[in-house]
Design a protein around this motif. Structure first.
Motif, PDB file in Angstrom:
ATOM      1  N   PRO A  15       0.816  -1.220   0.000  1.00  0.00           N
ATOM      2  CA  PRO A  15       0.000   0.000   0.000  1.00  0.00           C
ATOM      3  C   PRO A  15       0.853   1.275   0.000  1.00  0.00           C
ATOM      4  O   PRO A  15       0.483   2.275  -0.616  1.00  0.00           O
ATOM      5  N   ILE A  16       1.991   1.238   0.688  1.00  0.00           N
ATOM      6  CA  ILE A  16       2.883   2.398   0.728  1.00  0.00           C
ATOM      7  C   ILE A  16       3.519   2.622  -0.632  1.00  0.00           C
ATOM      8  O   ILE A  16       3.619   3.763  -1.119  1.00  0.00           O
ATOM      9  N   LEU A  17       3.952   1.545  -1.284  1.00  0.00           N
ATOM     10  CA  LEU A  17       4.523   1.660  -2.619  1.00  0.00           C
ATOM     11  C   LEU A  17       3.519   2.252  -3.599  1.00  0.00           C
ATOM     12  O   LEU A  17       3.852   3.112  -4.425  1.00  0.00           O
ATOM     13  N   ARG A  18       2.279   1.781  -3.518  1.00  0.00           N
ATOM     14  CA  ARG A  18       1.246   2.288  -4.422  1.00  0.00           C
ATOM     15  C   ARG A  18       0.982   3.767  -4.179  1.00  0.00           C
ATOM     16  O   ARG A  18       0.719   4.527  -5.118  1.00  0.00           O
ATOM     17  N   ARG A  35      13.846  -0.169  -0.519  1.00  0.00           N
ATOM     18  CA  ARG A  35      13.556   0.660  -1.693  1.00  0.00           C
ATOM     19  C   ARG A  35      13.760   2.123  -1.332  1.00  0.00           C
ATOM     20  O   ARG A  35      13.237   2.592  -0.325  1.00  0.00           O
ATOM     21  N   GLN A  36      14.490   2.836  -2.172  1.00  0.00           N
ATOM     22  CA  GLN A  36      14.686   4.272  -1.977  1.00  0.00           C
ATOM     23  C   GLN A  36      13.645   5.024  -2.796  1.00  0.00           C
ATOM     24  O   GLN A  36      13.478   4.786  -3.993  1.00  0.00           O
ATOM     25  N   ILE A  37      12.936   5.930  -2.129  1.00  0.00           N
ATOM     26  CA  ILE A  37      11.863   6.691  -2.751  1.00  0.00           C
ATOM     27  C   ILE A  37      12.127   8.180  -2.522  1.00  0.00           C
ATOM     28  O   ILE A  37      12.368   8.604  -1.383  1.00  0.00           O
ATOM     29  N   GLU A  38      12.076   8.947  -3.594  1.00  0.00           N
ATOM     30  CA  GLU A  38      12.203  10.392  -3.477  1.00  0.00           C
ATOM     31  C   GLU A  38      10.811  11.002  -3.506  1.00  0.00           C
ATOM     32  O   GLU A  38      10.046  10.791  -4.446  1.00  0.00           O
ATOM     33  N   THR A  39      10.459  11.728  -2.448  1.00  0.00           N
ATOM     34  CA  THR A  39       9.126  12.305  -2.356  1.00  0.00           C
ATOM     35  C   THR A  39       9.199  13.656  -1.659  1.00  0.00           C
ATOM     36  O   THR A  39       9.533  13.746  -0.476  1.00  0.00           O
ATOM     37  N   GLY A  40       8.907  14.718  -2.398  1.00  0.00           N
ATOM     38  CA  GLY A  40       8.909  16.049  -1.812  1.00  0.00           C
ATOM     39  C   GLY A  40      10.255  16.406  -1.210  1.00  0.00           C
ATOM     40  O   GLY A  40      11.291  16.304  -1.861  1.00  0.00           O
ATOM     41  N   SER A 215      -5.904  -1.386   4.715  1.00  0.00           N
ATOM     42  CA  SER A 215      -4.656  -0.909   5.308  1.00  0.00           C
ATOM     43  C   SER A 215      -4.827   0.522   5.828  1.00  0.00           C
ATOM     44  O   SER A 215      -4.484   0.824   6.956  1.00  0.00           O
ATOM     45  N   ARG A 216      -5.337   1.417   4.988  1.00  0.00           N
ATOM     46  CA  ARG A 216      -5.736   2.782   5.363  1.00  0.00           C
ATOM     47  C   ARG A 216      -4.582   3.682   5.761  1.00  0.00           C
ATOM     48  O   ARG A 216      -4.660   4.889   5.550  1.00  0.00           O
ATOM     49  N   TYR A 217      -3.529   3.141   6.362  1.00  0.00           N
ATOM     50  CA  TYR A 217      -2.459   4.022   6.810  1.00  0.00           C
ATOM     51  C   TYR A 217      -1.804   4.763   5.650  1.00  0.00           C
ATOM     52  O   TYR A 217      -1.315   5.880   5.812  1.00  0.00           O
ATOM     53  N   GLU A 218      -1.799   4.151   4.452  1.00  0.00           N
ATOM     54  CA  GLU A 218      -1.166   4.813   3.323  1.00  0.00           C
ATOM     55  C   GLU A 218      -1.905   6.095   2.942  1.00  0.00           C
ATOM     56  O   GLU A 218      -1.298   7.036   2.404  1.00  0.00           O
ATOM     57  N   GLU A 219      -3.210   6.163   3.258  1.00  0.00           N
ATOM     58  CA  GLU A 219      -3.976   7.365   2.955  1.00  0.00           C
ATOM     59  C   GLU A 219      -3.444   8.568   3.735  1.00  0.00           C
ATOM     60  O   GLU A 219      -3.573   9.715   3.289  1.00  0.00           O
ATOM     61  N   LEU A 220      -2.875   8.311   4.914  1.00  0.00           N
ATOM     62  CA  LEU A 220      -2.399   9.397   5.771  1.00  0.00           C
ATOM     63  C   LEU A 220      -0.908   9.661   5.637  1.00  0.00           C
ATOM     64  O   LEU A 220      -0.365  10.520   6.325  1.00  0.00           O
TER      65      LEU A 220
END
Length: 230
Positions: A15-18, A35-40, A215-220
């Motif tokens: 869910p976090i990846l999505r 996994r390395q993710i660039e975000t903001g 899962s819902r946590y990914e929404e926040l």
């Protein structure tokens, strides 16, 4: 900011990846998929540790040693020990006890108390939790987690954990995460979704929760990451 996000299972990671996307690198180090993710404003290191306290603590230490992370986030599914917590509810962990840790035969400390601690709890970061709560449209319930290397399935153990440690949920990683983060001076925030009811007779199973996408946590996640930007 360099942020570690620790999950135990692929089902908790997806869910976090999505939600975040933006994977720029991926590797497996000591059995931990990273996994390395660039975000903001942030670089996120999303680590799937595997189930259990030791694996979770190892993942945190890897994030520190390899990437010099500045905060640790934890997301995942938990069992309920509190009949007022329904399946699907999202909660924030305020404190966690490693209920299997017991050196009472050596120095008389109660079960769950690590040497040098006066009580059997590790605490997540209060300031970060409050910043997240303040940004949410509705505050999440804060809970105490009973954490150990056992999948808790019987009512007798659930009752003991609730009565002895005042625990609302049970799971298998957050105490290890908190211990490793504490040793490295890092703030921790843990957001969990209840996937199993407090009653053995609960009608909804973990697999049902996964199928329903609760899962819902990914929404926040955007709210959490924004709070870390302040």
């Amino acid at each position: 900011m360099r942020i570690a996000i620790i999950t135990a299972m692929a089902e908790e990671t997806l869910p976090i990846l999505r939600k975040l996307g933006g994977v720029v690198a991926e590797d497996c180090v000591s059995g931990v998929t990273i996994r390395q993710i660039e975000t903001g404003k942030h670089t996120v290191y999303l680590a799937t540790s595997g189930i259990g306290e030791i694996r979770a603590a190892l993942a945190v230490q890897l994030m520190v040693d390899l990437f010099d992370v500045e905060a640790v986030l934890n997301f995942g599914f938990v069992g309920s020990l509190n009949k007022t917590l329904p399946v699907g509810e999202l909660v924030l962990v305020e404190r966690a006890t490693h209920y299997q840790f017991d050196i009472s035969a050596v120095d008389g400390l109660p079960p769950g108390c690590y040497d040098g601690k006066a009580e059997p709890y590790f605490y997540t970061d209060k300031e970060l939790s409050e910043r997240v709560q303040s940004a949410l449209p509705r505050r999440l319930r804060t809970v105490t987690a009973a954490s150990g290397d056992v999948f808790v399935a019987d009512n007798a153990l659930k009752t003991r954990l609730a009565d002895t440690f005042f625990a609302d949920i049970c799971e298998m990683e957050i105490a290890g995460i908190c211990l490793a983060a504490e040793r490295n001076g890092l703030p921790v925030l843990s957001m969990k979704v209840v996937s199993d009811g407090a009653d053995e007779g609960a009608t909804e199973s973990f697999s049902d929760v996964l199928k329903r996408g609760l899962s819902r946590y990914e929404e926040l996640l955007p709210v959490v990451l924004d709070a870390l930007s302040e």
